[in-house]
Design a protein around this motif. Structure first.
Motif, PDB file in Angstrom:
ATOM      1  N   ASP A  87     -24.311  40.097  27.334  1.00  0.00           N
ATOM      2  CA  ASP A  87     -25.717  39.705  27.272  1.00  0.00           C
ATOM      3  C   ASP A  87     -26.537  40.521  28.258  1.00  0.00           C
ATOM      4  O   ASP A  87     -26.107  40.732  29.403  1.00  0.00           O
ATOM      5  N   ARG A 132     -33.949  40.383  14.832  1.00  0.00           N
ATOM      6  CA  ARG A 132     -33.913  41.504  13.898  1.00  0.00           C
ATOM      7  C   ARG A 132     -32.506  41.719  13.386  1.00  0.00           C
ATOM      8  O   ARG A 132     -31.571  41.164  13.893  1.00  0.00           O
ATOM      9  N   GLN A 158     -37.220  43.418  26.444  1.00  0.00           N
ATOM     10  CA  GLN A 158     -36.304  43.281  25.317  1.00  0.00           C
ATOM     11  C   GLN A 158     -36.305  44.547  24.462  1.00  0.00           C
ATOM     12  O   GLN A 158     -35.249  45.069  24.089  1.00  0.00           O
ATOM     13  N   LEU A 160     -26.109  32.936  16.180  1.00  0.00           N
ATOM     14  CA  LEU A 160     -26.692  34.252  16.295  1.00  0.00           C
ATOM     15  C   LEU A 160     -27.664  34.516  15.147  1.00  0.00           C
ATOM     16  O   LEU A 160     -28.766  35.052  15.339  1.00  0.00           O
ATOM     17  N   GLU A 161     -27.268  34.126  13.951  1.00  0.00           N
ATOM     18  CA  GLU A 161     -28.144  34.310  12.786  1.00  0.00           C
ATOM     19  C   GLU A 161     -29.421  33.486  12.937  1.00  0.00           C
ATOM     20  O   GLU A 161     -30.504  33.906  12.547  1.00  0.00           O
ATOM     21  N   LEU A 190     -25.463  30.861  22.459  1.00  0.00           N
ATOM     22  CA  LEU A 190     -24.737  31.604  21.423  1.00  0.00           C
ATOM     23  C   LEU A 190     -23.221  31.499  21.554  1.00  0.00           C
ATOM     24  O   LEU A 190     -22.501  31.903  20.647  1.00  0.00           O
ATOM     25  N   TYR A 231     -30.989  32.574  15.771  1.00  0.00           N
ATOM     26  CA  TYR A 231     -31.881  32.958  16.878  1.00  0.00           C
ATOM     27  C   TYR A 231     -32.178  34.452  16.944  1.00  0.00           C
ATOM     28  O   TYR A 231     -33.063  34.863  17.718  1.00  0.00           O
ATOM     29  N   ARG A 232     -31.497  35.284  16.166  1.00  0.00           N
ATOM     30  CA  ARG A 232     -31.731  36.709  16.265  1.00  0.00           C
ATOM     31  C   ARG A 232     -33.129  37.048  15.744  1.00  0.00           C
ATOM     32  O   ARG A 232     -33.685  36.385  14.859  1.00  0.00           O
ATOM     33  N   ILE A 235     -28.766  43.628  19.803  1.00  0.00           N
ATOM     34  CA  ILE A 235     -29.345  42.610  18.932  1.00  0.00           C
ATOM     35  C   ILE A 235     -30.267  41.716  19.756  1.00  0.00           C
ATOM     36  O   ILE A 235     -29.814  40.986  20.650  1.00  0.00           O
ATOM     37  N   SER A 236     -31.550  41.758  19.495  1.00  0.00           N
ATOM     38  CA  SER A 236     -32.497  40.923  20.234  1.00  0.00           C
ATOM     39  C   SER A 236     -32.508  39.513  19.657  1.00  0.00           C
ATOM     40  O   SER A 236     -32.376  39.312  18.449  1.00  0.00           O
ATOM     41  N   TYR A 237     -32.660  38.526  20.533  1.00  0.00           N
ATOM     42  CA  TYR A 237     -32.720  37.134  20.092  1.00  0.00           C
ATOM     43  C   TYR A 237     -33.576  36.339  21.073  1.00  0.00           C
ATOM     44  O   TYR A 237     -33.914  36.810  22.161  1.00  0.00           O
TER      45      TYR A 237
END
Length: 366
Positions: A47, A366, A59, A360-361, A331, A363-364, A9-11
């Motif tokens: 991470d 995708r 990333q 997480l929601e 996070l 800063y993510r 998960i990229s952020y």
């Protein structure tokens, strides 16, 4: 306990001020959160910090290799089969940060399944790690003011001076001002991030010989082979391999061929499984190590604390554990604290990298 999913998960989280070093600057934590899920619903987190100018990973490349290359081979494997997972990932060359994150996430699952802190499973040597804070790329008096503030607020008494700009001028001046302002009881070491030549480094060492510096990290490009080995032979303080030793094989090469006589260990690039092998090699060779920082978030820092505190050889020196203080957010569900110059190992099953779902929601990517 089989693995049923491996996700990347990229952020992105911005820094308050950019972090500078000889090969560039970082303005945002454009990282990848790796998530391993088992058939029993246990979830492990880790991470992965891309450093394209150092290791070549981005990333997007981390996401691609984790989900497209590693995941299809790892799904169905027992989460306890770490060596099998290592063998699978080793078929893909490089990609150290992606491999390290998968390994740490698997260890997180293992600790949760067994109901044990991972630091105890790895060795359980101590319950805390002393903190080293990184300074650099500011006027010398500003660096001293920052260091005094960190000592007063957090109790930190070990500082890494990031150099690699003007070795004979700015870098030497900064080291001298820090020593004179902090006193003899504070540990100071330098990291040039390959920004000097071997001859530059030799001159810096000559001019700072009276400052009691502990060691010098990556003074020049390790590919400057003869100059680097001459520097190691002549230096009165250890020369550390960091980015020139991103895995076990290259760490062994640098030590055995005289390219360094000290090693930085970073869980962000060798996870827990390979990092333990690097430390075992170093201990057998009589070489000191310390836990380095890959400009880690709190999620990455927890992993460094857990590993560093687990082994006597890594716990001897302060670890680079405070870069997250420069971030605007993080996070981790339970934020880290630095008290009396140290971070305590989380007293929970697993690694202690529980993620805040709302953050997480936010800063993510995708």
């Amino acid at each position: 306990m089989k693995i049923v999913a491996v996700e990347a998960i990229s952020y992105s989280i911005p820094y308050r001020t950019p972090l500078h070093f000889a090969s560039g600057a970082v303005h945002e934590a454009d990282h990848v959160l790796v998530k391993v899920t088992t058939e029993g619903g246990v979830v492990g987190w880790a991470d992965a910090p891309p450093r394209p100018y150092t290791y070549g990973e981005t990333q997007r490349s981390i996401v691609a290799v984790v989900e497209d290359v590693f995941a299809p081979e790892l799904v169905g494997l027992s989460v306890f089969d770490r060596e099998k997972a290592q063998r699978i990932m080793a078929r893909t060359i490089h990609n150290e940060c992606a491999k390290g994150a998968v390994d740490i996430a698997m260890w997180d699952c293992i600790g949760k399944i067994l109901g044990q802190p991972v630091s105890r499973l790895l060795g359980g040597f101590t319950d805390h790690m002393r903190v080293s804070h990184m300074l650099g790329f500011k006027p010398a008096e500003e660096l001293l003011e920052l260091a005094l503030g960190f000592r007063e607020r957090y109790g930190i008494t070990t500082f890494k001076l990031k150099t690699g700009r003007h070795p004979i001028g700015l870098d030497v001046e900064a080291a001298r001002v820090l020593r004179e302002g902090l006193g003899e009881d504070v540990e100071i070491y330098m990291d040039a991030n390959r920004g000097w030549s071997a001859n530059d480094a030799a001159e810096v060492l000559r001019r700072t010989d009276d400052l009691g510096l502990t060691f010098l990290e990556e003074p020049d490009d390790a590919r400057e082979v003869l100059g680097r080995r001459r520097l190691v032979t002549q230096s009165r303080i250890p020369i550390t391999a960091d980015e020139s030793a991103p895995n076990m094989g290259e760490a062994a090469r640098e030590i055995l061929t005289g390219g360094a006589n000290m090693l930085a260990v970073k869980t962000a690039r060798t996870g827990f499984t390979e990092s333990a092998k690097v430390v075992a090699f170093a201990e057998a060779a009589g070489v000191d190590v310390y836990v380095g920082n890959q400009i880690d978030t709190q999620v990455g820092t927890v992993a460094s604390v857990v590993f560093g505190a687990a082994l006597a050889h890594t716990a001897r020196r302060a670890g680079e554990l405070s870069n997250f203080l420069d971030m605007t957010d993080d996070l981790l569900a339970e934020p880290l604290t630095i008290k009396d110059g140290a971070i305590r190992v989380p007293e929970v099953a697993g690694v202690g990298t529980q993620i805040d779902p709302d953050k997480l929601e936010k800063y993510r990517l995708r």
